[in-house]
Design a protein around this motif. Structure first.
Motif, mmCIF file in Angstrom:
data_model
loop_
_atom_site.group_PDB
_atom_site.id
_atom_site.type_symbol
_atom_site.label_atom_id
_atom_site.label_comp_id
_atom_site.label_asym_id
_atom_site.label_seq_id
_atom_site.Cartn_x
_atom_site.Cartn_y
_atom_site.Cartn_z
ATOM 1 N N GLU A 1 10.712 49.507 -29.790
ATOM 2 C CA GLU A 1 11.656 49.112 -28.734
ATOM 3 C C GLU A 1 12.971 49.873 -28.865
ATOM 4 O O GLU A 1 13.517 50.376 -27.873
ATOM 5 C CB GLU A 1 11.921 47.606 -28.782
ATOM 6 C CG GLU A 1 12.922 47.161 -27.727
ATOM 7 C CD GLU A 1 13.034 45.658 -27.596
ATOM 8 O OE1 GLU A 1 13.892 45.212 -26.812
ATOM 9 O OE2 GLU A 1 12.274 44.937 -28.264
ATOM 10 N N ILE A 2 13.475 49.974 -30.081
ATOM 11 C CA ILE A 2 14.731 50.694 -30.297
ATOM 12 C C ILE A 2 14.569 52.169 -29.937
ATOM 13 O O ILE A 2 15.406 52.755 -29.232
ATOM 14 C CB ILE A 2 15.203 50.544 -31.758
ATOM 15 C CG1 ILE A 2 15.657 49.106 -32.014
ATOM 16 C CG2 ILE A 2 16.347 51.524 -32.060
ATOM 17 C CD1 ILE A 2 16.031 48.821 -33.457
ATOM 18 N N PHE A 3 13.486 52.764 -30.403
ATOM 19 C CA PHE A 3 13.281 54.190 -30.147
ATOM 20 C C PHE A 3 13.100 54.476 -28.655
ATOM 21 O O PHE A 3 13.592 55.490 -28.144
ATOM 22 C CB PHE A 3 12.079 54.703 -30.939
ATOM 23 C CG PHE A 3 12.275 54.687 -32.431
ATOM 24 C CD1 PHE A 3 13.520 54.961 -32.978
ATOM 25 C CD2 PHE A 3 11.220 54.395 -33.286
ATOM 26 C CE1 PHE A 3 13.717 54.950 -34.363
ATOM 27 C CE2 PHE A 3 11.400 54.385 -34.663
ATOM 28 C CZ PHE A 3 12.653 54.659 -35.204
ATOM 29 N N GLN B 1 19.281 42.614 -30.911
ATOM 30 C CA GLN B 1 19.732 41.970 -29.681
ATOM 31 C C GLN B 1 21.234 42.123 -29.481
ATOM 32 O O GLN B 1 21.722 42.111 -28.348
ATOM 33 C CB GLN B 1 19.327 40.495 -29.702
ATOM 34 C CG GLN B 1 17.824 40.296 -29.560
ATOM 35 C CD GLN B 1 17.358 38.914 -29.971
ATOM 36 O OE1 GLN B 1 18.164 38.059 -30.348
ATOM 37 N NE2 GLN B 1 16.057 38.678 -29.909
ATOM 38 N N ALA B 2 21.952 42.290 -30.598
ATOM 39 C CA ALA B 2 23.402 42.493 -30.516
ATOM 40 C C ALA B 2 23.758 43.964 -30.308
ATOM 41 O O ALA B 2 24.937 44.310 -30.185
ATOM 42 C CB ALA B 2 24.070 41.973 -31.786
ATOM 43 N N GLY B 3 22.739 44.817 -30.279
ATOM 44 C CA GLY B 3 22.979 46.240 -30.068
ATOM 45 C C GLY B 3 23.292 47.015 -31.328
ATOM 46 O O GLY B 3 23.640 48.196 -31.260
ATOM 47 N N ASN B 4 23.138 46.371 -32.490
ATOM 48 C CA ASN B 4 23.394 47.043 -33.770
ATOM 49 C C ASN B 4 22.092 47.687 -34.260
ATOM 50 O O ASN B 4 21.437 47.209 -35.187
ATOM 51 C CB ASN B 4 23.923 46.040 -34.805
ATOM 52 C CG ASN B 4 25.225 45.405 -34.373
ATOM 53 O OD1 ASN B 4 26.052 46.050 -33.729
ATOM 54 N ND2 ASN B 4 25.419 44.141 -34.712
ATOM 55 N N GLU C 1 16.032 38.685 -38.976
ATOM 56 C CA GLU C 1 17.424 39.131 -39.095
ATOM 57 C C GLU C 1 17.619 40.442 -38.328
ATOM 58 O O GLU C 1 18.647 40.652 -37.670
ATOM 59 C CB GLU C 1 17.790 39.327 -40.566
ATOM 60 C CG GLU C 1 17.854 38.033 -41.375
ATOM 61 C CD GLU C 1 18.041 38.291 -42.862
ATOM 62 O OE1 GLU C 1 18.351 39.452 -43.234
ATOM 63 O OE2 GLU C 1 17.869 37.353 -43.657
ATOM 64 N N GLY C 2 16.613 41.300 -38.408
ATOM 65 C CA GLY C 2 16.673 42.557 -37.669
ATOM 66 C C GLY C 2 16.686 42.339 -36.170
ATOM 67 O O GLY C 2 17.388 43.045 -35.431
ATOM 68 N N LEU C 3 15.923 41.353 -35.708
ATOM 69 C CA LEU C 3 15.904 41.038 -34.276
ATOM 70 C C LEU C 3 17.283 40.621 -33.780
ATOM 71 O O LEU C 3 17.708 41.007 -32.689
ATOM 72 C CB LEU C 3 14.894 39.920 -34.000
ATOM 73 C CG LEU C 3 13.420 40.318 -33.986
ATOM 74 C CD1 LEU C 3 12.546 39.080 -33.900
ATOM 75 C CD2 LEU C 3 13.128 41.256 -32.827
ATOM 76 N N ILE C 4 17.978 39.838 -34.597
ATOM 77 C CA ILE C 4 19.329 39.398 -34.229
ATOM 78 C C ILE C 4 20.253 40.609 -34.095
ATOM 79 O O ILE C 4 21.031 40.720 -33.136
ATOM 80 C CB ILE C 4 19.875 38.403 -35.273
ATOM 81 C CG1 ILE C 4 19.060 37.101 -35.230
ATOM 82 C CG2 ILE C 4 21.353 38.113 -35.015
ATOM 83 C CD1 ILE C 4 19.371 36.142 -36.366
ATOM 84 N N LYS C 5 20.149 41.526 -35.051
ATOM 85 C CA LYS C 5 20.971 42.740 -34.999
ATOM 86 C C LYS C 5 20.612 43.588 -33.776
ATOM 87 O O LYS C 5 21.484 44.132 -33.097
ATOM 88 C CB LYS C 5 20.779 43.557 -36.278
ATOM 89 C CG LYS C 5 21.272 42.880 -37.549
ATOM 90 C CD LYS C 5 22.787 42.732 -37.556
ATOM 91 C CE LYS C 5 23.270 42.153 -38.886
ATOM 92 N NZ LYS C 5 24.745 41.965 -38.908
#
Length: 205
Positions: free
Chosen positions: A73-75, A43-46, A37-41
């Motif tokens: 990846e986010i950091f 990839q959507a930039g959330n 679920e986090g991956l989906i968020k």
């Protein structure tokens, strides 16, 4: 340039997670679902929502590496390098037998100016790669592609160690592999460590 280098780093981390799965490391299903679920968020930039979900997945299963990789990846994308370093430290603590983790830890230490510690990490990664190859041979679980991937890891670590005699020796082994990836071999032959370290995190102090 920075984006491509980040992708290369994340590819190394992803290999680390895949190798854990191959070794049969059990992951709680609920943690995996929350991570997805986090991956989906993500990839959507959330990113904020994604981070919350990755943290939740870690709370559910503290041994689960992949949420940490996703946080890195986010950091990295947000140029939050101190936070990325902390996540990589956690990954090496949770999975010290995974060679790729030590490569990443070494890259960050070198960027921080800690070359001696970085070189220790690169040497550790080589030991882990060699141990993996030997273990696969003993259990007859080795495949050509897995052997090639481990050899690539060894070559990359020797490049980072600036031990070009060993680089040449292992490149020869790579070229002799039946499933040799010529594109990967060319990448390794053309790899410029100095440019890589200088450009990977341009605004990192």
């Amino acid at each position: 340039m920075k984006k491509n280098l980040i992708f290369f780093i994340l590819a190394i981390l992803t290999l680390a997670c895949e190798n854990d799965k191959k070794k049969g490391v059990e992951i709680k299903e609920e943690a995996e679902q929350v991570n997805n679920e986090g991956l989906i968020k993500m990839q959507a930039g959330n990113y904020d929502e994604a981070l919350n979900l990755f943290n939740k997945a870690i709370d559910i299963d503290s041994n689960y590496e992949e949420p940490h990789v996703n946080k890195v990846e986010i950091f990295l994308n947000n140029s939050e390098y101190d936070k990325a370093i902390k996540e990589i430290d956690l990954i090496t603590t949770k999975a010290p037998e995974v060679a790729e983790n030590w490569v990443l830890a070494g890259i960050f230490e070198e960027k921080k100016g800690n070359q001696e510690k970085a070189f220790e990490h690169y040497r550790t990664s080589i030991e882990k790669f060699e141990k993996r190859i030997e273990a696969e041979k003993k259990t007859n679980a080795e495949t050509e592609s897995e052997n090639f991937d481990s050899l690539v890891g060894i070559v990359f670590s020797y490049i980072l160690l600036e031990d070009f005699e060993q680089v040449d020796a292992y490149i020869t082994l790579l070229e002799e592999e039946e499933d040799a990836d010529e594109q990967m071999i060319s990448f390794l032959l053309d790899f410029n460590k100095e440019t890589y370290i200088e450009n990977i995190f341009p605004d990192f102090n």
